[in-house]
Enzyme design. Structure first.
Site, PDB file in Angstrom:
ATOM      1  N   CYS A   2       4.585  -1.482   1.290  1.00 49.07           N
ATOM      2  CA  CYS A   2       5.387  -2.603   0.821  1.00 49.07           C
ATOM      3  C   CYS A   2       6.673  -2.727   1.633  1.00 49.07           C
ATOM      4  O   CYS A   2       6.935  -1.962   2.545  1.00 49.07           O
ATOM      5  CB  CYS A   2       5.738  -2.416  -0.656  1.00 49.07           C
ATOM      6  SG  CYS A   2       4.294  -2.133  -1.702  1.00 49.07           S
ATOM      7  N   ASP A  99       1.415   4.875  -9.029  1.00 50.48           N
ATOM      8  CA  ASP A  99       2.285   5.969  -8.579  1.00 50.48           C
ATOM      9  C   ASP A  99       3.755   5.569  -8.672  1.00 50.48           C
ATOM     10  O   ASP A  99       4.640   6.425  -8.794  1.00 50.48           O
ATOM     11  CB  ASP A  99       1.932   6.411  -7.160  1.00 50.48           C
ATOM     12  CG  ASP A  99       1.859   5.274  -6.149  1.00 50.48           C
ATOM     13  OD1 ASP A  99       1.974   4.101  -6.538  1.00 50.48           O
ATOM     14  OD2 ASP A  99       1.684   5.571  -4.944  1.00 50.48           O
TER      15      ASP A  99
END
Length: 637
Positions: A2, A99
């Site tokens: 990301c 996560d």
């Protein structure tokens, strides 16, 4: 994988939502699947998402169950499932299976020590509402990037890429003179500097904490590569087997994905090792991708094909023209600051091709640093032995004289090109290694800059980068020292930066099992003589891989992933070189000695000397600075 960005106004003024949005949008290539932001008064966090795990519910920014902390995260945590169960046992609640939420709840229970529990690659920022704390962390080896800026003591800004910080109207865009000197030495700008005086990189293995009432953040190191306490090896076969098992485990935990996964396969030892171990762990054939060139001396696809056939991978190879220099300006936009590793071109192309079939790729990056695979390591140890035999009082004047007067035979056979070796032998070890890796020879470096720019440097020497890390080194072996220096500089500054930007340009996630920090910690304890044995680099690694890979893949000469820059600049790039270096933007900066630039270009184009590395660095510097101009004149700090 990301992109993240954020703003914290220390004067408590509300965050400019439009500015935060621009910072987020400019990183859309890092996360095209989703993008959102979180704003609460003086705090704003933004995120671009490339969906890999928990696609359905892992959107960010993510607020915890208790609604008292929020996170933006770039990376993957490979032990998140076991941590999640441990945290649940300690009372943590979860609303997702991501996560990301594990990191957030780990912060709430363990505080800043949470980073020591994370196994993976990451850069994240957490805003703790209750304690009014901003906590930022970067992974141990620097796989994921993080830039930050403290603006006028009133605002802290951060982002995955420097281009997002360039959206800030008050960012100090003066060029950092020391960063420029570093760049023309290393070919990249090592942490924590950036090209701008007002922006910095958070170093690998470090955290940043800004608490209520502080006007500047606290930066702490939580991990470092250690070479202390090497193994006492009694059974080499057992050590070989343990190496494979540990690497297999590091590969295995990186196969978790909800999207198509594959591997780069160059035909070299490291990528071939990763593919071999993947093949034994996956039920389906491994998707592999190779790039070939139309010139045999730059083409490794024959060896990649052997590995692909042995393991019956779903292999695709793509051939590109070796004269693929049209990416010069594209690269300057990807890297945001000067970056001179020309292998960024084939890296960009292999990522471009891989993305057509997969969203996640495993790579073999890190093997050379970990197991002493670079040829320069062998030459450095040979020089060290000579230094140990010849007293400095004799060595420095004798080899200094030879280094000054021996001709620079760029086109002669390697055994006749001794000038650089003589120059290295007159130096002490640290300066000699810097001489070996430098993009710009010292004789040129001294003439490259104007007197005014040299005054701005105020006596600064790029050697200080190595000297600072030497003080942190905890081993006692000369090979381990230069491996450590590369792990602190070349690995994050060049190799991992190259792969991150090239892969993210195509929204491709790259995972690097050889740089699993537990595997690195174990491998660093292997005695140095088992890594570089006689003239063979990666000795123990290759020996351990003999049951898994063909001998001609393991023991052939190293080719690298290069491109013919010298030829380009005597042919199709010669006019571009003249235009951009001799008549272009560089003349307006007041940094470079124009007579030196004229001489370098003239000697190279006419074939009397090979200055291709320095000239490529100049071309990339010019392209980067020209692109970073936003209407205000950029000046050297």
């Amino acid at each position: 994988m990301c992109g993240i960005a954020g703003l914290l106004n220390l004067d408590l003024q509300p965050v400019d939502a439009g500015l935060l949005q621009r910072m987020n949008d400019i990183q859309i290539h890092r996360g095209p699947d989703a993008g959102d932001s979180y704003i609460a008064g003086p705090l704003g966090l933004a995120h671009r998402r490339l969906s890999i795990i928990d696609i359905a519910s892992g959107q960010q920014p993510l607020v915890n169950v208790e609604n008292n902390a929020v996170i933006v995260f770039n990376g993957e945590i490979y032990n998140f499932a076991s941590l999640r169960e441990e945290l649940k046992g300690l009372g943590a609640g979860f609303r997702t299976h991501s996560d990301t939420e594990v990191i957030l709840q780990a912060w709430k229970i363990w505080g800043k020590a949470c980073v020591k529990r994370l196994r993976g690659m990451f850069a994240f920022a957490i805003w703790d509402k209750d304690n009014e704390q901003l906590f930022i962390a970067r992974d141990r080896l620097g796989i994921k990037p993080l830039y930050y800026s403290l603006i006028n003591g009133r605002q802290l800004a951060f982002a995955s890429e420097l281009k997002a910080l360039q959206c800030l109207p008050r960012l100090d865009r003066q060029l950092d003179a020391r960063a420029i000197a570093d760049y023309f030495t290393f070919g990249y700008i090592p942490d924590p500097k950036s090209i701008f005086a007002g922006a910095h990189k958070l170093p690998p293995g470090h955290t940043l904490l800004l608490e209520r009432g502080q006007t500047s953040p606290t930066i702490e190191q939580y991990w470092d590569a250690s070479f202390a306490d090497p193994f006492q090896v009694h059974d080499q076969q057992q050590l070989d087997e343990e190496l494979i098992e540990r690497l297999r485990e590091a590969v295995g935990i990186r196969l978790v994905s909800e999207v198509p996964i594959g591997a780069f396969l160059s035909g070299g030892v490291d990528s071939s090792a990763v593919v071999a171990l993947m093949a034994g762990l996956m039920e389906q054939p491994v998707n592999t991708c190779s790039i070939g060139f139309d010139v045999p001396s730059f083409n490794e696809t024959e060896f990649a094909r052997q590995v692909a056939e042995r393991y019956q991978t779903n292999h695709q190879e793509h051939q590109v023209a070796v004269d693929d220099f049209g990416l010069l300006d594209t690269l300057s936009s990807l890297y945001d600051e000067p970056y001179a590793d020309s292998s960024a071109i084939p890296t960009y192309r292999v990522c471009e091709q891989a993305k057509k079939r997969v969203t996640v790729c495993l790579s073999g990056d890190g093997g050379d640093e970990l197991f002493a695979g670079y040829r320069r390591y062998r030459w450095h140890l040979l020089e060290e032995r000579i230094r140990g035999l010849v007293p400095a009082a004799i060595r420095k004047p004798v080899f200094g004289l030879l280094g000054n007067y021996y001709p620079k035979l760029d086109r002669a056979p390697r055994y006749l090109r001794a000038k650089s070796t003589f120059q290295a032998l007159q130096r002490e070890a640290l300066a000699a290694y810097l001489h070996t890796v430098s993009f710009t020879p010292e004789s040129i470096f001294k003439q490259l800059f104007t007197p005014e720019f040299n005054r701005r440097l105020n006596g600064y020497r790029p050697l200080e980068v190595f000297e600072g890390y030497q003080q942190q080194f905890d081993g006692d072996d000369p090979l381990s020292l230069i491996q450590y220096l590369d792990m602190k500089t070349y690995l994050p500054g060049d190799i991992l930066t190259k792969v991150d930007r090239a892969s993210m340009a195509h929204s491709l996630e790259v995972r690097v099992p050889l740089l699993d920090h537990e595997f690195v910690g174990w491998a660093n304890r292997i005695p140095a003589h088992l890594k570089l044995h006689r003239r063979e680099g990666k000795h123990i690694f290759k020996r351990a891989l003999e049951p898994h890979l063909p001998s001609n893949v393991l023991y052939r000469p190293k080719m690298g992933f290069g491109v013919p820059v010298a030829r380009w600049m005597r042919g199709p790039l010669a006019d571009t070189l003249r235009q951009r270096i001799l008549r272009g933007h560089l003349q307006t900066l007041g940094i470079f000695n124009q007579k030196t630039l004229d001489r370098l270009a003239d000697e190279h184009i006419h074939g009397t000397s090979d200055h291709s590395v320095t000239l490529w660095a100049l071309l990339m510097f010019e392209a980067s600075i020209r692109r970073s101009m936003t209407g205000d004149q950029v000046a050297a700090a």
